[in-house]
Design a protein around this motif. Structure first.
Motif, PDB file in Angstrom:
ATOM      1  N   ILE A   1       0.865  -1.135  -0.065  1.00 14.96           N
ATOM      2  CA  ILE A   1       0.006  -0.162  -0.117  1.00 14.96           C
ATOM      3  C   ILE A   1       0.793   1.122   0.089  1.00 14.96           C
ATOM      4  N   PHE A   2       1.984   1.087   0.606  1.00 17.00           N
ATOM      5  CA  PHE A   2       3.059   2.403   0.624  1.00 17.00           C
ATOM      6  C   PHE A   2       3.536   2.641  -0.954  1.00 17.00           C
ATOM      7  N   ALA A   3       3.752   1.696  -1.594  1.00 18.11           N
ATOM      8  CA  ALA A   3       4.364   1.774  -2.920  1.00 18.11           C
ATOM      9  C   ALA A   3       3.099   2.555  -3.851  1.00 18.11           C
ATOM     10  N   VAL A   4       1.987   2.135  -3.553  1.00 14.28           N
ATOM     11  CA  VAL A   4       0.771   2.548  -4.185  1.00 14.28           C
ATOM     12  C   VAL A   4       0.767   4.235  -4.078  1.00 14.28           C
ATOM     13  N   THR A   5       0.661   4.418  -2.752  1.00 16.19           N
ATOM     14  CA  THR A   5       0.617   6.068  -2.367  1.00 16.19           C
ATOM     15  C   THR A   5       1.932   6.582  -2.861  1.00 16.19           C
ATOM     16  N   THR A   6       2.860   6.179  -3.055  1.00 13.23           N
ATOM     17  CA  THR A   6       4.131   6.949  -3.406  1.00 13.23           C
ATOM     18  C   THR A   6       3.900   7.230  -5.041  1.00 13.23           C
ATOM     19  N   VAL A   7       3.523   6.459  -5.676  1.00 10.94           N
ATOM     20  CA  VAL A   7       3.231   6.274  -7.081  1.00 10.94           C
ATOM     21  C   VAL A   7       2.415   7.556  -7.238  1.00 10.94           C
ATOM     22  N   ILE A   8       1.305   7.509  -6.511  1.00 11.21           N
ATOM     23  CA  ILE A   8       0.187   8.703  -6.674  1.00 11.21           C
ATOM     24  C   ILE A   8       0.526   9.946  -6.516  1.00 11.21           C
ATOM     25  N   VAL A   9       1.464  10.249  -5.289  1.00 10.58           N
ATOM     26  CA  VAL A   9       1.750  11.468  -4.994  1.00 10.58           C
ATOM     27  C   VAL A   9       2.860  11.961  -6.173  1.00 10.58           C
ATOM     28  N   ASN A  10       3.836  10.789  -6.646  1.00  7.78           N
ATOM     29  CA  ASN A  10       4.873  11.136  -7.629  1.00  7.78           C
ATOM     30  C   ASN A  10       4.221  11.664  -8.920  1.00  7.78           C
ATOM     31  N   LEU A  11       3.129  11.221  -9.308  1.00  8.83           N
ATOM     32  CA  LEU A  11       2.276  11.486 -10.442  1.00  8.83           C
ATOM     33  C   LEU A  11       1.648  12.830 -10.266  1.00  8.83           C
ATOM     34  N   MET A  12       1.231  13.104  -9.016  1.00  6.18           N
ATOM     35  CA  MET A  12       0.424  14.358  -8.778  1.00  6.18           C
ATOM     36  C   MET A  12       1.498  15.472  -9.032  1.00  6.18           C
ATOM     37  N   MET A  13       2.707  15.403  -8.622  1.00  4.79           N
ATOM     38  CA  MET A  13       3.699  16.273  -8.889  1.00  4.79           C
ATOM     39  C   MET A  13       3.986  16.559 -10.320  1.00  4.79           C
ATOM     40  N   LEU A  14       3.572  15.713 -11.228  1.00  4.14           N
ATOM     41  CA  LEU A  14       4.026  15.864 -12.522  1.00  4.14           C
ATOM     42  C   LEU A  14       2.952  16.365 -13.486  1.00  4.14           C
ATOM     43  N   ILE A  15       1.498  16.191 -12.956  1.00  2.00           N
ATOM     44  CA  ILE A  15       0.483  16.470 -13.895  1.00  2.00           C
ATOM     45  C   ILE A  15      -0.153  17.920 -13.489  1.00  2.00           C
ATOM     46  N   PRO A  16      -0.583  18.634 -14.506  1.00  2.00           N
ATOM     47  CA  PRO A  16      -1.006  19.860 -14.070  1.00  2.00           C
ATOM     48  C   PRO A  16      -2.318  19.789 -13.203  1.00  2.00           C
ATOM     49  N   PRO A  17      -2.740  20.930 -12.453  1.00  2.00           N
ATOM     50  CA  PRO A  17      -3.869  20.941 -11.409  1.00  2.00           C
ATOM     51  C   PRO A  17      -5.250  20.824 -12.141  1.00  2.00           C
ATOM     52  N   VAL A  18      -5.721  19.817 -12.804  1.00  2.00           N
ATOM     53  CA  VAL A  18      -6.828  20.066 -13.201  1.00  2.00           C
ATOM     54  C   VAL A  18      -7.981  19.088 -13.251  1.00  2.00           C
ATOM     55  N   LEU A  19      -7.460  17.857 -12.391  1.00  2.00           N
ATOM     56  CA  LEU A  19      -8.157  16.788 -12.411  1.00  2.00           C
ATOM     57  C   LEU A  19      -9.414  16.727 -11.242  1.00  2.00           C
ATOM     58  N   LEU A  20      -9.103  17.661 -10.006  1.00  2.00           N
ATOM     59  CA  LEU A  20     -10.065  17.901  -9.027  1.00  2.00           C
ATOM     60  C   LEU A  20     -11.166  18.658  -9.726  1.00  2.00           C
ATOM     61  N   SER A  21     -10.750  19.750 -10.407  1.00  2.00           N
ATOM     62  CA  SER A  21     -11.806  20.706 -10.853  1.00  2.00           C
ATOM     63  C   SER A  21     -12.702  20.178 -12.054  1.00  2.00           C
ATOM     64  N   LEU A  22     -12.118  19.195 -12.878  1.00  2.00           N
ATOM     65  CA  LEU A  22     -12.758  18.444 -14.010  1.00  2.00           C
ATOM     66  C   LEU A  22     -13.712  17.378 -13.225  1.00  2.00           C
ATOM     67  N   VAL A  23     -13.258  16.827 -12.166  1.00  2.00           N
ATOM     68  CA  VAL A  23     -14.312  16.122 -11.674  1.00  2.00           C
ATOM     69  C   VAL A  23     -15.324  16.894 -10.946  1.00  2.00           C
ATOM     70  N   PHE A  24     -15.145  18.004 -10.310  1.00  2.00           N
ATOM     71  CA  PHE A  24     -16.171  18.506  -9.845  1.00  2.00           C
ATOM     72  C   PHE A  24     -17.110  19.121 -10.690  1.00  2.00           C
ATOM     73  N   CYS A  25     -16.756  19.386 -11.867  1.00  2.00           N
ATOM     74  CA  CYS A  25     -17.633  20.144 -12.920  1.00  2.00           C
ATOM     75  C   CYS A  25     -18.371  19.178 -13.477  1.00  2.00           C
ATOM     76  N   VAL A  26     -17.969  17.978 -13.692  1.00  2.00           N
ATOM     77  CA  VAL A  26     -18.426  16.645 -14.401  1.00  2.00           C
ATOM     78  C   VAL A  26     -19.789  16.316 -13.191  1.00  2.00           C
ATOM     79  N   LEU A  27     -19.507  16.517 -12.073  1.00  2.00           N
ATOM     80  CA  LEU A  27     -20.345  16.024 -10.924  1.00  2.00           C
ATOM     81  C   LEU A  27     -21.550  17.095 -10.880  1.00  2.00           C
TER      82      LEU A  27
END
Length: 126
Positions: A1-27
């Motif tokens: 479970i630690f490895a999955v969390t680390t991968v997610i955090v590392n991916l969050m460093m690299l992608i632009p901050p649009v995922l949460l707002s996109l999910v919010f607008c779709v909802l």
């Protein structure tokens, strides 16, 4: 479970901050559509359809069916006010950008933290 969390955090460093707002607008869109069908509306609003002119009194207030329609709406007939959505999207974008590079701040790299925020916002502008 630690490895999955680390991968997610590392991916969050690299992608632009649009995922949460996109999910919010779709909802919000889905909830507004569901709310409209539950209230007996004909479905989504027709944005590009011209409506017939309404009859107005001397003071400019609508009369007849148009007046009844205006009285039945208390805040925003089309759903959630756009100002609230815009502020929510701004807060979600800032939170997502900050969470992505928060690890830099935790280890004391304040300049890398600021540089990461600048990089994320530059990726949004592209």
């Amino acid at each position: 479970i630690f490895a999955v969390t680390t991968v997610i955090v590392n991916l969050m460093m690299l992608i632009p901050p649009v995922l949460l707002s996109l999910v919010f607008c779709v909802l919000i869109s889905i909830l507004t559509l569901c709310r409209g069908t539950m209230l007996g509306r004909d479905g989504p609003s027709k944005a590009h359809v011209r409506e017939k002119d309404r009859t107005v009194a001397d003071g400019g207030a609508p009369v007849g069916a148009a007046a009844d329609k205006c009285r039945s709406c208390t805040c925003c007939c089309s759903g959630v006010p756009l100002l609230l959505i815009a502020l929510s999207v701004l807060v979600l974008d800032v939170a997502e950008a900050t969470l992505g590079v928060w690890r830099f701040y935790q280890i004391g790299w304040s300049r890398a933290f600021v540089g990461g925020l600048v990089l994320k916002w530059c990726m949004v502008c592209l």
